[in-house]
Design a protein around this motif. Structure first.
Motif, PDB file in Angstrom:
ATOM      1  N   UNK A 256      86.722  15.379 -34.837  1.00  0.00           N
ATOM      2  CA  UNK A 256      86.213  15.842 -33.483  1.00  0.00           C
ATOM      3  C   UNK A 256      84.726  16.387 -33.793  1.00  0.00           C
ATOM      4  N   UNK A 257      83.984  15.663 -32.900  1.00  0.00           N
ATOM      5  CA  UNK A 257      82.355  16.322 -33.707  1.00  0.00           C
ATOM      6  C   UNK A 257      82.173  16.249 -34.812  1.00  0.00           C
ATOM      7  N   UNK A 258      82.116  16.578 -35.617  1.00  0.00           N
ATOM      8  CA  UNK A 258      81.353  17.060 -37.263  1.00  0.00           C
ATOM      9  C   UNK A 258      83.363  17.479 -37.754  1.00  0.00           C
ATOM     10  N   UNK A 259      84.257  18.012 -37.306  1.00  0.00           N
ATOM     11  CA  UNK A 259      85.493  18.173 -38.018  1.00  0.00           C
ATOM     12  C   UNK A 259      86.763  16.979 -38.442  1.00  0.00           C
ATOM     13  N   UNK A 260      86.211  16.621 -39.994  1.00  0.00           N
ATOM     14  CA  UNK A 260      87.679  15.738 -40.308  1.00  0.00           C
ATOM     15  C   UNK A 260      88.525  16.146 -40.082  1.00  0.00           C
ATOM     16  N   UNK A 261      89.679  14.994 -39.124  1.00  0.00           N
ATOM     17  CA  UNK A 261      90.856  15.615 -38.676  1.00  0.00           C
ATOM     18  C   UNK A 261      91.748  15.058 -39.699  1.00  0.00           C
ATOM     19  N   UNK A 262      92.012  13.539 -39.695  1.00  0.00           N
ATOM     20  CA  UNK A 262      92.370  13.338 -40.122  1.00  0.00           C
ATOM     21  C   UNK A 262      92.319  11.592 -40.982  1.00  0.00           C
ATOM     22  N   UNK A 263      93.076  11.428 -42.046  1.00  0.00           N
ATOM     23  CA  UNK A 263      92.574   9.785 -42.465  1.00  0.00           C
ATOM     24  C   UNK A 263      93.622   9.034 -42.815  1.00  0.00           C
ATOM     25  N   UNK A 264      93.585   7.590 -43.079  1.00  0.00           N
ATOM     26  CA  UNK A 264      94.341   6.480 -43.322  1.00  0.00           C
ATOM     27  C   UNK A 264      93.477   5.199 -44.009  1.00  0.00           C
ATOM     28  N   UNK A 265      94.552   4.405 -43.999  1.00  0.00           N
ATOM     29  CA  UNK A 265      93.882   3.134 -44.173  1.00  0.00           C
ATOM     30  C   UNK A 265      94.220   1.873 -43.416  1.00  0.00           C
ATOM     31  N   UNK A 266      93.992   0.754 -43.171  1.00  0.00           N
ATOM     32  CA  UNK A 266      94.173  -0.710 -42.856  1.00  0.00           C
ATOM     33  C   UNK A 266      95.574  -0.899 -43.910  1.00  0.00           C
ATOM     34  N   UNK A 267      96.113  -1.923 -43.520  1.00  0.00           N
ATOM     35  CA  UNK A 267      97.696  -2.293 -44.311  1.00  0.00           C
ATOM     36  C   UNK A 267      96.514  -3.655 -44.980  1.00  0.00           C
ATOM     37  N   UNK A 268      96.679  -4.504 -45.846  1.00  0.00           N
ATOM     38  CA  UNK A 268      96.035  -5.492 -46.634  1.00  0.00           C
ATOM     39  C   UNK A 268      97.091  -7.514 -45.664  1.00  0.00           C
TER      40      UNK A 268
END
Length: 260
Positions: free
Chosen positions: A156-168
């Motif tokens: 949100x703007x420059x604030x990192x809210x969450x992260x994850x990864x794509x499946x293979x």
């Protein structure tokens, strides 16, 4: 009668010879001056054998010249090999492009569900996002392997809210795949200004987020896999609320590929 004195014959000047060539007589070598010595040196020793004080220097020079020429030849061969490899690589890429007509896959966001964001409390938030990405491989002869090491982030703007990864997974040619991934964030502290801004956006039902995807992929050409290239996808997604289910108001994605 007085005696006549005849002058002595003057010595021959430079370029003149005393002697009769027509009679077969050749000029004699001038005699050395008194108190001098004449030393005769063989021609082989004059032209082939250096003096002792220069023998070591001649040996060093004779060794250096072959080494320099050998290094120059090796350098020339190396440059020629590089030029040949570059030309062959260019020809190979041109042939592959003409035969397979590769094009970059296209991406869009089909689902974007938000939860875990409480704007009424100053406590840290732990947001959760369920994101569905549509990947379209329009290549008729190229498949795509999505490898490990991908990353998916929501801002949100420059604030990192969450992260994850794509499946293979593997995406064959002429295929459309929906990829679902769950993203989480833990104890994200929002400033009072960010909370106020988000409440204003929420009142208008236009909450904007940025989705960034970075995925290492390999292209399958026939039965051969290429080296790993990196696909980068940036999406601007706007939803109407911060609870599940949320509706996507607008979305726009761009992508880029790093070949090396």
């Amino acid at each position: 009668m007085a005696e006549r004195v005849h002058p002595a014959d003057s010595p021959p000047q430079s370029g003149q010879f005393s002697g009769n060539f027509s009679s077969g007589e050749f000029p004699r070598k001038p005699a050395p001056p008194p108190a001098t010595y004449v030393i005769q040196v063989p021609k082989d020793q004059i032209y082939r054998v250096p003096p002792p004080e220069n023998a070591h220097r001649l040996q060093l020079l004779s060794r250096k010249k072959p080494n320099r020429s050998r290094c120059r030849c090796c350098f020339c061969y190396f440059l020629a090999a590089i030029v040949i490899l570059v030309v062959l690589a260019g020809i190979s890429f041109a042939v592959l492009y003409v035969v397979f007509r590769p094009e970059a896959p296209k991406y869009s966001v089909e689902g974007f569900s938000v939860s875990g964001i409480n704007l009424t409390s100053p406590s840290p938030i732990s947001p959760r996002f369920n994101v569905t990405v549509r990947s379209r491989n329009g290549n008729g002869k190229l498949g795509i392997y999505y490898e490990k090491g991908s990353s998916v982030d929501v801002f949100y703007g420059d604030v990192a809210l969450c992260n994850g990864a794509l499946p293979v997974f593997y995406q064959p040619a002429n295929n459309v795949t929906l990829v679902k991934t769950a993203l989480t964030g833990s104890r994200i502290q929002l400033t009072s200004g960010a909370r106020k801004e988000m409440r204003n956006e929420l009142s208008k039902k236009t909450m904007p987020f940025k989705l960034k995807i970075k995925a290492p992929v390999k292209i399958k050409v026939g039965s051969v896999k290429t080296w790993t290239v990196t696909v980068k996808v940036n999406c601007d997604v706007t939803v109407d609320k911060l609870t599940a289910p949320s509706r996507i108001v607008s979305r726009k994605c761009s992508h880029d590929v790093d070949l090396w």
